[in-house]
Write a protein that holds these residues in place. Structure first.
Motif, PDB file in Angstrom:
ATOM      1  N   SER A 107      40.269  45.362  54.210  1.00 16.52           N
ATOM      2  CA  SER A 107      41.351  45.467  53.232  1.00 16.52           C
ATOM      3  C   SER A 107      41.426  44.217  52.357  1.00 16.52           C
ATOM      4  O   SER A 107      41.658  44.303  51.151  1.00 16.52           O
ATOM      5  N   CYS A 108      41.203  43.071  52.956  1.00 14.38           N
ATOM      6  CA  CYS A 108      41.190  41.813  52.198  1.00 14.38           C
ATOM      7  C   CYS A 108      40.025  41.800  51.217  1.00 14.38           C
ATOM      8  O   CYS A 108      40.190  41.423  50.052  1.00 14.38           O
ATOM      9  N   GLY A 109      38.854  42.209  51.658  1.00 18.15           N
ATOM     10  CA  GLY A 109      37.691  42.275  50.778  1.00 18.15           C
ATOM     11  C   GLY A 109      37.885  43.253  49.640  1.00 18.15           C
ATOM     12  O   GLY A 109      37.529  42.977  48.489  1.00 18.15           O
ATOM     13  N   GLN A 110      38.505  44.390  49.937  1.00 20.22           N
ATOM     14  CA  GLN A 110      38.763  45.378  48.900  1.00 20.22           C
ATOM     15  C   GLN A 110      39.787  44.853  47.898  1.00 20.22           C
ATOM     16  O   GLN A 110      39.655  45.063  46.695  1.00 20.22           O
ATOM     17  N   GLY A 111      40.775  44.134  48.374  1.00 16.29           N
ATOM     18  CA  GLY A 111      41.761  43.534  47.476  1.00 16.29           C
ATOM     19  C   GLY A 111      41.133  42.472  46.587  1.00 16.29           C
ATOM     20  O   GLY A 111      41.464  42.359  45.403  1.00 16.29           O
ATOM     21  N   LEU A 112      40.219  41.705  47.157  1.00 18.89           N
ATOM     22  CA  LEU A 112      39.511  40.692  46.370  1.00 18.89           C
ATOM     23  C   LEU A 112      38.642  41.343  45.300  1.00 18.89           C
ATOM     24  O   LEU A 112      38.626  40.900  44.144  1.00 18.89           O
ATOM     25  N   CYS A 113      37.941  42.418  45.677  1.00 17.53           N
ATOM     26  CA  CYS A 113      37.130  43.154  44.700  1.00 17.53           C
ATOM     27  C   CYS A 113      38.006  43.748  43.599  1.00 17.53           C
ATOM     28  O   CYS A 113      37.655  43.694  42.418  1.00 17.53           O
ATOM     29  N   THR A 114      39.146  44.298  43.982  1.00 16.68           N
ATOM     30  CA  THR A 114      40.068  44.857  42.989  1.00 16.68           C
ATOM     31  C   THR A 114      40.533  43.787  42.018  1.00 16.68           C
ATOM     32  O   THR A 114      40.575  44.003  40.804  1.00 16.68           O
ATOM     33  N   THR A 115      40.856  42.628  42.551  1.00 13.93           N
ATOM     34  CA  THR A 115      41.312  41.530  41.700  1.00 13.93           C
ATOM     35  C   THR A 115      40.230  41.096  40.720  1.00 13.93           C
ATOM     36  O   THR A 115      40.477  40.959  39.515  1.00 13.93           O
TER      37      THR A 115
END
Length: 172
Positions: A107-115
């Motif tokens: 979830s953290c990695g996906q949030g970073l990618c989204t950002t």
């Protein structure tokens, strides 16, 4: 980190409710699931979302939907999400906590990618406005939840240090 935060909040909120009444808590769980999933499915279904955008925002939204389904309590092929399992299971096994923390890293990695994708996709606001603004909302809630866990982790480390500090003399 937003989905990790939702499961975290569901778990800790359910512990205030007696064991025999936690099934009622699932109605509130369904409300949060709906608030998270319906806008994502709506944006994915919009015709403008399939237009050309330099950044793969639609692919990122698909990953967000997949992680949302894992976090939520939806029944897909007899798969129950973390929110349902954590609110109904007491005590939660250590192996499930480990899988949940791996989910948190995803979830953290996906949030970073989204950002990163959202910050580099300003031109997509004209070609795919709904998709861009959904990515912007996901970026903001991801940043807020990451900030929450950073503050919580800092407080945990501070508290842990004060308890295990060998230089403290607790004897009278």
């Amino acid at each position: 980190m937003f989905l990790y935060l939702l499961v975290f909040m569901a778990y800790h909120s359910s512990r205030w409710i007696p064991k025999n009444q936690r099934l009622r808590f699932q109605l509130l769980n369904v409300l949060f699931i709906t608030i998270v999933l319906v806008p994502q499915f709506y944006v994915m279904g919009r015709p403008k979302s399939s237009r050309y955008c330099r950044q793969p925002l639609l692919n990122n939204l698909s990953a967000s939907v997949a992680l949302s389904l894992m976090a939520s309590g939806t029944m897909i092929f007899f798969f129950q999400g973390f929110a349902v399992i954590f609110t109904l299971t007491d005590p939660v096994p250590q192996s499930l906590w480990a899988v949940y923390h791996v989910f948190g890293l995803l979830s953290c990695g996906q949030g970073l990618c989204t950002t990163i994708l959202t910050l580099t996709a300003a031109a997509c606001a004209k070609t795919t406005p709904e998709l861009y603004y959904m990515s912007l909302v996901l970026t903001v809630v991801s940043a807020i939840s990451t900030g929450f866990f950073m503050v919580r982790g800092g407080l945990w480390l501070t508290n842990r240090r004060s308890v295990t500090d060998p230089s403290r003399n607790n004897e009278l």
